[in-house]
Design a protein around this motif. Structure first.
Motif, PDB file in Angstrom:
ATOM      1  N   ASP A 194      -3.458  -3.923   0.453  1.00 12.13           N
ATOM      2  CA  ASP A 194      -4.143  -4.786  -0.501  1.00 12.13           C
ATOM      3  C   ASP A 194      -3.171  -5.846  -1.010  1.00 12.13           C
ATOM      4  O   ASP A 194      -1.970  -5.605  -1.100  1.00 12.13           O
ATOM      5  CB  ASP A 194      -4.670  -3.948  -1.680  1.00 12.13           C
ATOM      6  N   TRP A 226       0.850  -1.188   0.000  1.00 13.25           N
ATOM      7  CA  TRP A 226       0.000   0.000   0.000  1.00 13.25           C
ATOM      8  C   TRP A 226       0.883   1.234   0.000  1.00 13.25           C
ATOM      9  O   TRP A 226       2.080   1.164   0.209  1.00 13.25           O
ATOM     10  CB  TRP A 226      -0.978  -0.009   1.173  1.00 13.25           C
ATOM     11  N   GLY A 235      -3.508  -2.360 -13.145  1.00 12.62           N
ATOM     12  CA  GLY A 235      -4.009  -2.223 -11.784  1.00 12.62           C
ATOM     13  C   GLY A 235      -3.887  -0.798 -11.287  1.00 12.62           C
ATOM     14  O   GLY A 235      -3.367   0.087 -11.964  1.00 12.62           O
ATOM     15  N   LYS A 236      -4.366  -0.597 -10.067  1.00 12.44           N
ATOM     16  CA  LYS A 236      -4.294   0.740  -9.481  1.00 12.44           C
ATOM     17  C   LYS A 236      -2.841   1.120  -9.209  1.00 12.44           C
ATOM     18  O   LYS A 236      -1.985   0.259  -8.984  1.00 12.44           O
ATOM     19  CB  LYS A 236      -5.132   0.812  -8.215  1.00 12.44           C
ATOM     20  N   LYS A 237      -2.553   2.387  -9.268  1.00 12.67           N
ATOM     21  CA  LYS A 237      -1.181   2.877  -9.081  1.00 12.67           C
ATOM     22  C   LYS A 237      -0.844   3.090  -7.608  1.00 12.67           C
ATOM     23  O   LYS A 237       0.288   2.928  -7.197  1.00 12.67           O
ATOM     24  CB  LYS A 237      -0.967   4.180  -9.860  1.00 12.67           C
ATOM     25  N   SER A 238      -1.831   3.510  -6.827  1.00 18.03           N
ATOM     26  CA  SER A 238      -1.642   3.762  -5.399  1.00 18.03           C
ATOM     27  C   SER A 238      -2.783   3.118  -4.624  1.00 18.03           C
ATOM     28  O   SER A 238      -3.824   2.814  -5.186  1.00 18.03           O
ATOM     29  CB  SER A 238      -1.607   5.263  -5.109  1.00 18.03           C
ATOM     30  N   SER A 239      -2.564   2.926  -3.332  1.00 17.42           N
ATOM     31  CA  SER A 239      -3.596   2.343  -2.482  1.00 17.42           C
ATOM     32  C   SER A 239      -3.473   2.919  -1.082  1.00 17.42           C
ATOM     33  O   SER A 239      -2.428   2.804  -0.451  1.00 17.42           O
ATOM     34  CB  SER A 239      -3.442   0.820  -2.440  1.00 17.42           C
ATOM     35  N   TYR A 287       0.669  -4.095  -8.514  1.00 19.25           N
ATOM     36  CA  TYR A 287      -0.704  -4.412  -8.902  1.00 19.25           C
ATOM     37  C   TYR A 287      -0.853  -4.646 -10.406  1.00 19.25           C
ATOM     38  O   TYR A 287      -1.950  -4.874 -10.893  1.00 19.25           O
ATOM     39  CB  TYR A 287      -1.669  -3.313  -8.453  1.00 19.25           C
TER      40      TYR A 287
END
Length: 197
Positions: free
Chosen positions: A116, A94, A108-112, A104
């Motif tokens: 995750d 994350w 996929g998403k770049k940041s979280s 990801y």
């Protein structure tokens, strides 16, 4: 620093929160980055303090990281704004990433903002994680079948060199021919000195 006050400490001091019922586990996982610190205490429970999010407030004392409750953590690492843990048969990442360092995938998403799972490493035994500026490394034990699913990374520099389109090669070739010419001239001078001597 985890002492509940925002001030510098000139020498190491025990964090008062880790006295009594909440003790740091002797072989527990811990990690520290530029702005935050993590430590596993009794439970086991992961605690965190410092600046945990780019846009969040600071936490001046150990606070439980509930998103990772119940996981058996093996390794933890902190980058400048990214975090990774190896737990059970998963890798969890994350943070505020800019170069895909959370793992990801390209779509996929770049940041979280919340921990995750890293889907590409799901089901593998990851021994250790390491975060740095713009990258994350995973030391993973995987079967041949699992490895066959991973793409092979080929740096663009190696591709350019293989095509012969690199100006560096031409410069190196020119330099070696100059060096060879220099050696020839030195040999001629040496031979002339020997003949004259």
């Amino acid at each position: 620093l985890g002492h509940k006050v925002q001030q510098d400490e000139l020498k190491p001091r025990l964090i008062e929160s880790f006295r009594g019922r909440m003790l740091a586990v002797p072989d527990g996982v811990c990690g520290a980055g530029g702005t935050s610190t993590f430590c596993v205490a009794t439970g086991p429970q992961l605690y965190a303090w410092g600046k945990l999010k780019v846009s969040g407030d600071n936490t001046t004392h150990p606070t439980p990281l509930e998103d990772l409750s119940g996981w058996s953590l093996r390794s933890l690492s902190c980058g400048p704004g990214t975090f990774a843990v190896a737990a059970d048969s998963s890798v969890i990442t994350w943070g505020a990433a800019t170069n895909g360092e959370l793992g990801y995938g390209p779509n996929g998403k770049k940041s979280s903002a919340r921990p995750d799972k890293c889907p590409a490493l799901e089901g593998m035994h990851t021994h250790q994680v390491a975060c740095g500026v713009g990258f994350t490394l995973f030391l993973t034990q995987a079967s041949a079948d699992q490895l066959a699913n991973f793409p092979v990374f080929t740096p663009s520099v190696a591709v350019e060199e293989a095509k012969g389109g690199n100006d560096g090669e031409a410069a190196a070739a020119a330099g070696s021919s100059k060096a060879a010419g220099g050696k020839g001239a030195a040999a001629k001078r040496k031979g002339a000195a020997a003949a004259g001597g």
